[in-house]
Design an enzyme around this catalytic site. Structure first.
Site, PDB file in Angstrom:
ATOM      1  N   LYS A 159       0.885  -1.166   0.000  1.00  0.00           N
ATOM      2  CA  LYS A 159       0.000   0.000   0.000  1.00  0.00           C
ATOM      3  C   LYS A 159       0.926   1.219   0.000  1.00  0.00           C
ATOM      4  CE  LYS A 159      -4.190   1.502   2.340  1.00  0.00           C
ATOM      5  NZ  LYS A 159      -4.967   1.860   1.155  1.00  0.00           N
TER       6      LYS A 159
HETATM    7  N1  PMP Z   1      -7.401  -1.799  -3.470  1.00  0.00           N
HETATM    8  C1  PMP Z   1      -6.870  -0.583  -3.270  1.00  0.00           C
HETATM    9  C2  PMP Z   1      -6.128   0.065  -4.377  1.00  0.00           C
HETATM   10  C3  PMP Z   1      -7.006   0.063  -2.032  1.00  0.00           C
HETATM   11  O1  PMP Z   1      -6.489   1.277  -1.833  1.00  0.00           O
HETATM   12  C4  PMP Z   1      -7.726  -0.577  -1.005  1.00  0.00           C
HETATM   13  C5  PMP Z   1      -7.882   0.103   0.331  1.00  0.00           C
HETATM   14  N2  PMP Z   1      -6.823  -0.213   1.191  1.00  0.00           N
HETATM   15  C6  PMP Z   1      -8.259  -1.846  -1.249  1.00  0.00           C
HETATM   16  C7  PMP Z   1      -8.074  -2.431  -2.487  1.00  0.00           C
HETATM   17  C8  PMP Z   1      -9.014  -2.577  -0.170  1.00  0.00           C
HETATM   18  O2  PMP Z   1      -8.136  -2.959   0.854  1.00  0.00           O
HETATM   19  P1  PMP Z   1      -8.609  -3.129   2.355  1.00  0.00           P
HETATM   20  O3  PMP Z   1      -9.814  -3.994   2.321  1.00  0.00           O
HETATM   21  O4  PMP Z   1      -7.456  -3.769   3.036  1.00  0.00           O
HETATM   22  O5  PMP Z   1      -8.920  -1.779   2.868  1.00  0.00           O
END
Ligand code: PMP
Length: 316
Positions: A159
């Protein structure tokens, strides 16, 4: 308070080992990360004063830093304690937590080996990403002109701030045309994800989500896959073509900010907010805010959940 006042809010932000007044946590304009996107971050949700999946988010923050070659200067236990301290200091009941790990000043060296590595954790009240109407009726997506790069060109498991440039441009393009968000295809033209959420579709009763080979495999995605199996649905992770998505019965997005958000349309394809999406929204709500069938209070239920699954929540 207007959104412009972000640097003048009351409250506290955890910064490099201590809770500091919100207004005092500033960065220099020559910070490496500001110029090159060399930062990693997390988004976490607080439900009833507890951080959902704190352990998984903290592990991902440290792993994201490692993916881009940065050693996070605080370990998991320290970061979790810091997160709980921030939530408590700001008296967050239902909100969002934003940990950030970034490189400080030394912009003349792209490698930034000698840059100090900083960590900050902020939190604020934030009930819904799109408002309650989105939950009932679904949101509208535009297909982005920008595509997710191949795994050889971007550390998609991280991330990482720099990777969000494509998402930012996609979201701007979508909002400028009156859409809520953008669907990004990947470098092969297959369905990838939204700008900050994973995508699911329901076809013939099967819950399908794209293989996570060039997208961020979200923590909510994992939770929803588990919930769908528990509810007895057939579940598949597979490559999804645009054509298959067009023929879907239901489409929804999952993410920490989005929770489970139904999709009403993608371009000119329309979808209904169907029974499977509703069942999963119900199960997800029960997981994050459990209530006993006999109407016992949330805090009692949460205490029980905490006892059963100590790794899934934190603080409170
Ligand atoms: N894809 C992207 C590009 C994101 O930024 C997020 C948010 N973190 C997600 C998927 C979903 O991830 P999560 O469920 O861990 O928040």
């Amino acid at each position: 308070m207007s959104k412009r006042d972000v640097d003048r809010r009351a409250g506290h932000i955890w910064h490099d080992g201590r809770l500091a007044p919100w207004r005092e946590v500033q960065v220099h304009v020559l910070s490496h990360s500001l110029h090159y996107g060399s930062a990693v971050f997390e988004g976490e949700r607080v439900y009833g004063g507890r951080v959902f999946k704190l352990s998984a988010h903290t592990e991902r923050l440290i792993a994201s830093a490692a993916h881009i070659g940065i050693a996070c200067p605080f370990d998991k236990a320290a970061l979790e304690a810091a997160t709980c301290a921030v939530v408590a200091a700001n008296a967050i009941s239902d909100g969002y937590v934003r940990p950030l790990c970034w490189l400080g000043d030394e912009v003349t060296s792209l490698a930034g080996i000698r840059c100090p590595v900083h960590v900050a954790i902020a939190a604020w009240e934030w009930p819904h990403a799109f408002g309650s109407a989105a939950l009932a009726d679904g949101i509208r997506l535009m297909v982005s002109p920008w595509r997710r790069p191949p795994p050889q060109s971007a550390p998609h498991q991280a991330k990482a701030a720099g990777l969000y440039l494509l998402g930012m441009m996609s979201r701007r393009a979508a909002e400028a045309r009156g859409y809520d968000d953008a669907l990004m295809l990947d470098y092969r033209g297959l369905v990838a994800e939204a700008t900050g959420a994973n995508l699911f579709m329901v076809r013939g009763g099967t819950v399908v989500t794209p293989v996570a080979d060039c997208i961020l495999a979200g923590i909510t995605r994992e939770t929803v896959l588990h919930l769908a199996r528990t509810l007895g649905y057939a579940v598949e992770e597979q490559h999804v073509t645009v054509e298959q998505l067009r023929g879907a019965d239901e489409v929804f997005l999952t993410g920490t900010a989005y929770e489970i958000t139904p999709v009403r349309s993608i371009g000119d394809s329309t979808y209904r907010v169907g029974a499977v999406t509703r069942a999963l929204i119900g199960a997800f709500g029960q997981l994050v805010r459990p209530r006993h069938a006999d109407g016992a209070s949330r805090s009692q239920a949460q205490d029980e959940r905490q006892a059963k699954a100590p790794a899934s929540g934190g603080c409170g």
